[in-house]
Scaffold this active site. Structure first.
Site, PDB file in Angstrom:
ATOM      1  N   ARG A  96      18.351  -6.051 -48.101  1.00  0.00           N
ATOM      2  CA  ARG A  96      19.663  -5.776 -47.510  1.00  0.00           C
ATOM      3  C   ARG A  96      20.498  -5.119 -48.604  1.00  0.00           C
ATOM      4  NH1 ARG A  96      22.943 -10.899 -47.084  1.00  0.00           N
ATOM      5  NH2 ARG A  96      21.962 -11.247 -45.078  1.00  0.00           N
ATOM      6  N   ARG A 149      37.626 -13.020 -49.597  1.00  0.00           N
ATOM      7  CA  ARG A 149      36.848 -11.840 -50.018  1.00  0.00           C
ATOM      8  C   ARG A 149      36.868 -10.762 -48.923  1.00  0.00           C
ATOM      9  NH1 ARG A 149      33.251 -15.438 -52.624  1.00  0.00           N
ATOM     10  NH2 ARG A 149      31.667 -15.240 -51.022  1.00  0.00           N
ATOM     11  N   ARG A 150      36.918 -11.184 -47.659  1.00  0.00           N
ATOM     12  CA  ARG A 150      37.009 -10.194 -46.566  1.00  0.00           C
ATOM     13  C   ARG A 150      38.373  -9.491 -46.612  1.00  0.00           C
ATOM     14  NH1 ARG A 150      32.702 -12.203 -46.854  1.00  0.00           N
ATOM     15  NH2 ARG A 150      32.518 -10.345 -48.103  1.00  0.00           N
ATOM     16  N   HIS A 183      30.153  -1.434 -43.382  1.00  0.00           N
ATOM     17  CA  HIS A 183      30.953  -1.018 -42.215  1.00  0.00           C
ATOM     18  C   HIS A 183      31.398   0.426 -42.366  1.00  0.00           C
ATOM     19  CE1 HIS A 183      31.524  -5.302 -43.197  1.00  0.00           C
ATOM     20  NE2 HIS A 183      31.158  -5.433 -41.949  1.00  0.00           N
ATOM     21  N   GLY A 209      28.758  -4.614 -52.590  1.00  0.00           N
ATOM     22  CA  GLY A 209      29.034  -5.666 -53.578  1.00  0.00           C
ATOM     23  C   GLY A 209      30.441  -6.201 -53.405  1.00  0.00           C
ATOM     24  N   ALA A 210      30.571  -7.537 -53.407  1.00  0.00           N
ATOM     25  CA  ALA A 210      31.840  -8.158 -53.016  1.00  0.00           C
ATOM     26  C   ALA A 210      32.595  -8.840 -54.156  1.00  0.00           C
ATOM     27  CB  ALA A 210      31.568  -9.178 -51.911  1.00  0.00           C
ATOM     28  N   LYS A 255      34.996   3.559 -56.366  1.00  0.00           N
ATOM     29  CA  LYS A 255      34.397   3.392 -55.045  1.00  0.00           C
ATOM     30  C   LYS A 255      33.463   4.559 -54.696  1.00  0.00           C
ATOM     31  CE  LYS A 255      35.877   3.259 -50.222  1.00  0.00           C
ATOM     32  NZ  LYS A 255      34.525   3.102 -49.745  1.00  0.00           N
ATOM     33  N   GLN A 295      23.009  -5.191 -54.618  1.00  0.00           N
ATOM     34  CA  GLN A 295      24.374  -4.645 -54.616  1.00  0.00           C
ATOM     35  C   GLN A 295      24.428  -3.251 -55.258  1.00  0.00           C
ATOM     36  OE1 GLN A 295      25.284  -8.022 -56.910  1.00  0.00           O
ATOM     37  NE2 GLN A 295      26.525  -9.024 -55.338  1.00  0.00           N
ATOM     38  N   ASP A 321      21.293 -14.138 -50.164  1.00  0.00           N
ATOM     39  CA  ASP A 321      22.484 -13.366 -50.551  1.00  0.00           C
ATOM     40  C   ASP A 321      22.474 -13.129 -52.053  1.00  0.00           C
ATOM     41  OD1 ASP A 321      23.360 -13.606 -47.965  1.00  0.00           O
ATOM     42  OD2 ASP A 321      25.021 -14.961 -48.409  1.00  0.00           O
ATOM     43  N   LYS A 335      22.863 -18.769 -49.808  1.00  0.00           N
ATOM     44  CA  LYS A 335      23.270 -18.493 -51.191  1.00  0.00           C
ATOM     45  C   LYS A 335      22.587 -19.517 -52.091  1.00  0.00           C
ATOM     46  CE  LYS A 335      27.884 -16.451 -50.752  1.00  0.00           C
ATOM     47  NZ  LYS A 335      27.443 -15.573 -49.716  1.00  0.00           N
TER      48      LYS A 335
HETATM   49  P1  FDA Z   1      34.068  -0.424 -47.590  1.00  0.00           P
HETATM   50  O1  FDA Z   1      34.738  -1.592 -48.240  1.00  0.00           O
HETATM   51  O2  FDA Z   1      34.111   0.902 -48.265  1.00  0.00           O
HETATM   52  O3  FDA Z   1      34.620  -0.307 -46.124  1.00  0.00           O
HETATM   53  C1  FDA Z   1      34.300   0.777 -45.271  1.00  0.00           C
HETATM   54  C2  FDA Z   1      35.135   0.651 -44.017  1.00  0.00           C
HETATM   55  O4  FDA Z   1      34.700  -0.507 -43.271  1.00  0.00           O
HETATM   56  C3  FDA Z   1      36.622   0.407 -44.245  1.00  0.00           C
HETATM   57  O5  FDA Z   1      37.298   1.619 -44.404  1.00  0.00           O
HETATM   58  C4  FDA Z   1      37.027  -0.328 -43.008  1.00  0.00           C
HETATM   59  O6  FDA Z   1      37.182   0.560 -41.941  1.00  0.00           O
HETATM   60  C5  FDA Z   1      35.819  -1.190 -42.720  1.00  0.00           C
HETATM   61  N1  FDA Z   1      35.922  -2.524 -43.347  1.00  0.00           N
HETATM   62  C6  FDA Z   1      35.298  -2.954 -44.469  1.00  0.00           C
HETATM   63  N2  FDA Z   1      35.597  -4.245 -44.743  1.00  0.00           N
HETATM   64  C7  FDA Z   1      36.447  -4.620 -43.777  1.00  0.00           C
HETATM   65  C8  FDA Z   1      37.118  -5.841 -43.500  1.00  0.00           C
HETATM   66  N3  FDA Z   1      36.981  -6.913 -44.283  1.00  0.00           N
HETATM   67  N4  FDA Z   1      37.927  -5.890 -42.414  1.00  0.00           N
HETATM   68  C9  FDA Z   1      38.070  -4.799 -41.602  1.00  0.00           C
HETATM   69  N5  FDA Z   1      37.451  -3.624 -41.822  1.00  0.00           N
HETATM   70  C10 FDA Z   1      36.656  -3.536 -42.876  1.00  0.00           C
HETATM   71  N6  FDA Z   1      28.203  -8.718 -50.742  1.00  0.00           N
HETATM   72  C11 FDA Z   1      27.630  -9.302 -51.814  1.00  0.00           C
HETATM   73  O7  FDA Z   1      28.074  -9.091 -52.949  1.00  0.00           O
HETATM   74  N7  FDA Z   1      26.545 -10.133 -51.629  1.00  0.00           N
HETATM   75  C12 FDA Z   1      26.000 -10.363 -50.402  1.00  0.00           C
HETATM   76  O8  FDA Z   1      25.024 -11.102 -50.294  1.00  0.00           O
HETATM   77  C13 FDA Z   1      26.597  -9.726 -49.281  1.00  0.00           C
HETATM   78  N8  FDA Z   1      26.075  -9.893 -48.029  1.00  0.00           N
HETATM   79  C14 FDA Z   1      26.575  -9.142 -46.990  1.00  0.00           C
HETATM   80  C15 FDA Z   1      25.954  -9.180 -45.738  1.00  0.00           C
HETATM   81  C16 FDA Z   1      26.407  -8.369 -44.715  1.00  0.00           C
HETATM   82  C17 FDA Z   1      25.726  -8.389 -43.387  1.00  0.00           C
HETATM   83  C18 FDA Z   1      27.524  -7.493 -44.930  1.00  0.00           C
HETATM   84  C19 FDA Z   1      28.027  -6.585 -43.854  1.00  0.00           C
HETATM   85  C20 FDA Z   1      28.149  -7.474 -46.147  1.00  0.00           C
HETATM   86  C21 FDA Z   1      27.706  -8.304 -47.187  1.00  0.00           C
HETATM   87  N9  FDA Z   1      28.330  -8.283 -48.427  1.00  0.00           N
HETATM   88  C22 FDA Z   1      27.724  -8.909 -49.488  1.00  0.00           C
HETATM   89  C23 FDA Z   1      29.677  -7.668 -48.584  1.00  0.00           C
HETATM   90  C24 FDA Z   1      29.621  -6.246 -49.121  1.00  0.00           C
HETATM   91  O9  FDA Z   1      29.243  -6.243 -50.472  1.00  0.00           O
HETATM   92  C25 FDA Z   1      30.989  -5.565 -49.010  1.00  0.00           C
HETATM   93  O10 FDA Z   1      31.917  -6.269 -49.776  1.00  0.00           O
HETATM   94  C26 FDA Z   1      31.508  -5.469 -47.584  1.00  0.00           C
HETATM   95  O11 FDA Z   1      30.507  -5.123 -46.690  1.00  0.00           O
HETATM   96  C27 FDA Z   1      32.664  -4.409 -47.478  1.00  0.00           C
HETATM   97  O12 FDA Z   1      32.238  -3.172 -47.904  1.00  0.00           O
HETATM   98  P2  FDA Z   1      31.733  -2.017 -46.906  1.00  0.00           P
HETATM   99  O13 FDA Z   1      30.328  -1.719 -47.248  1.00  0.00           O
HETATM  100  O14 FDA Z   1      31.964  -2.362 -45.511  1.00  0.00           O
HETATM  101  O15 FDA Z   1      32.537  -0.712 -47.367  1.00  0.00           O
END
Ligand code: FDA
Length: 308
Positions: free
Chosen positions: A182, A290-291, A229, A186-187, A199, A161, A132, A98
């Protein structure tokens, strides 16, 4: 955005909570699901064991918004040594950084030169560095620094993002640099003026951007990453990839350590490329919250640990 998610994202930025909560054993126990430990050795151990299962990895040293030069140097030394250790252990393991860990908030030149050192060291070892993407106040400067670094290095990729309206334009411009990306949803907590509030719109934009990336893939060595995920979304993306000459190998799925553990094994069996991001370090609390915000149901997991 749900109330629970809003509260958790607020908590992830609260300094008092970050100082006090990590002392409670039930919080530490719950966090272990996502972070194997605070030491780099913990992350490397897991990287080794995932490697044996055919899964590549990325290591990241937790921390953000570093506020003085001494601390920046300490973070830099940590990453430089991590790169040496990855090479010594012969792991297929990138690093992810970061920019606010390297003084972006107070000295952009220091940030640039320090990251430059790290990318150089990675190149010496034939390794790769991911940048990141942090909250939207840093998007412009992160993209600028990435572009400057890209003039000197090829072993560098950046996270984009899908929730930001601007990302399609950024991607169209950055694809010219012959880089890899990548893609994430977005988090951070972002206002509706700059980010899709719903969403389903974020998911749709992710799919559109992912399709753009797949169509731009040129080599099997360095492929774009779909970091989500969301299995349904990944399956849709895979349908697009199947029409490409390299099919499954034209992209990589990136997921976080501790999530989709069963599914990732299935993906590997299907011949899909999977890379798991493993975090370590003492500053795990904001990252961990955030997770939880991504899936507020995880809060029950914390509560269950309270009674263990
Ligand atoms: P979504 O939140 O829609 O989740 C889809 C499904 O995945 C859920 O229904 C659940 O089943 C599962 N799931 C998701 N999160 C979970 C959790 N915490 N625990 C258990 N199950 C879960 N963001 C950012 O802003 N800057 C960055 O640099 C990064 N870098 C990054 C690297 C990598 C390798 C990953 C995987 C993610 C990031 N992120 C990130 C985070 C990203 O923006 C996002 O917040 C998370 O990946 C969660 O969103 P999903 O895409 O998984 O979808």
């Amino acid at each position: 955005m749900s109330i629970a998610r809003n509260i958790l994202l607020w908590a992830s930025r609260n300094r008092w909570l970050a100082r006090h909560m990590p002392r409670f054993p039930f919080v530490i126990r719950a966090a272990r699901k996502f972070i194997p430990g605070e030491r780099v050795e913990d992350a490397l151990r897991e990287a080794g064991s995932l490697g044996e299962q055919g899964i590549s990895t990325i290591i990241t040293f937790l921390g953000e918004n570093v506020s003085d030069q001494v601390e920046v140097e300490a973070v830099a030394r940590n990453y430089l040594e991590t790169l040496n250790l990855i090479a010594r252990n012969d792991l297929d393991c990138h690093i992810s950084i970061k920019l606010t860990q390297f003084g972006l908030d107070f000295d952009r030149d220091l940030c640039f030169t320090t990251v430059d050192r790290i990318v150089n060291r990675a190149a010496d070892h034939g390794n790769f560095v991911w940048i990141d993407m942090e909250s939207s106040e840093y998007t412009d400067v992160t993209v600028d620094i990435f572009k400057r670094l890209k003039e000197k290095h090829s072993n560098l990729g950046i996270c984009l993002q899908a929730y930001l309206y601007r990302t399609g334009d950024d991607l169209a411009e950055l694809l010219e640099l012959d880089s890899v990306f990548r893609l994430v949803k977005g988090a951070y907590r972002e206002p509706g003026e700059i980010a899709y509030p719903k969403k389903k719109d974020v998911d749709e934009n992710f799919f559109t951007l992912a399709s753009m990336l797949l169509k731009s893939s040129r080599s099997e060595e360095l492929v774009h990453s779909m970091a989500t995920h969301d299995s349904a979304l990944l399956d849709r993306i895979d349908q697009v990839a199947r029409d490409m000459p390299q099919s499954h190998s034209s992209y990589e799925i990136q997921i976080l350590y501790g999530i989709k553990v069963e599914q990732r094994g299935k993906w590997v069996k299907e011949g899909r490329r999977v890379r798991v991001l493993i975090s370590y370090g003492e500053a795990w609390f904001p990252w961990y919250i955030r997770r939880l915000a991504e899936r507020p149901a995880n809060v029950w997991f914390v509560i269950r640990n309270l009674f263990k």
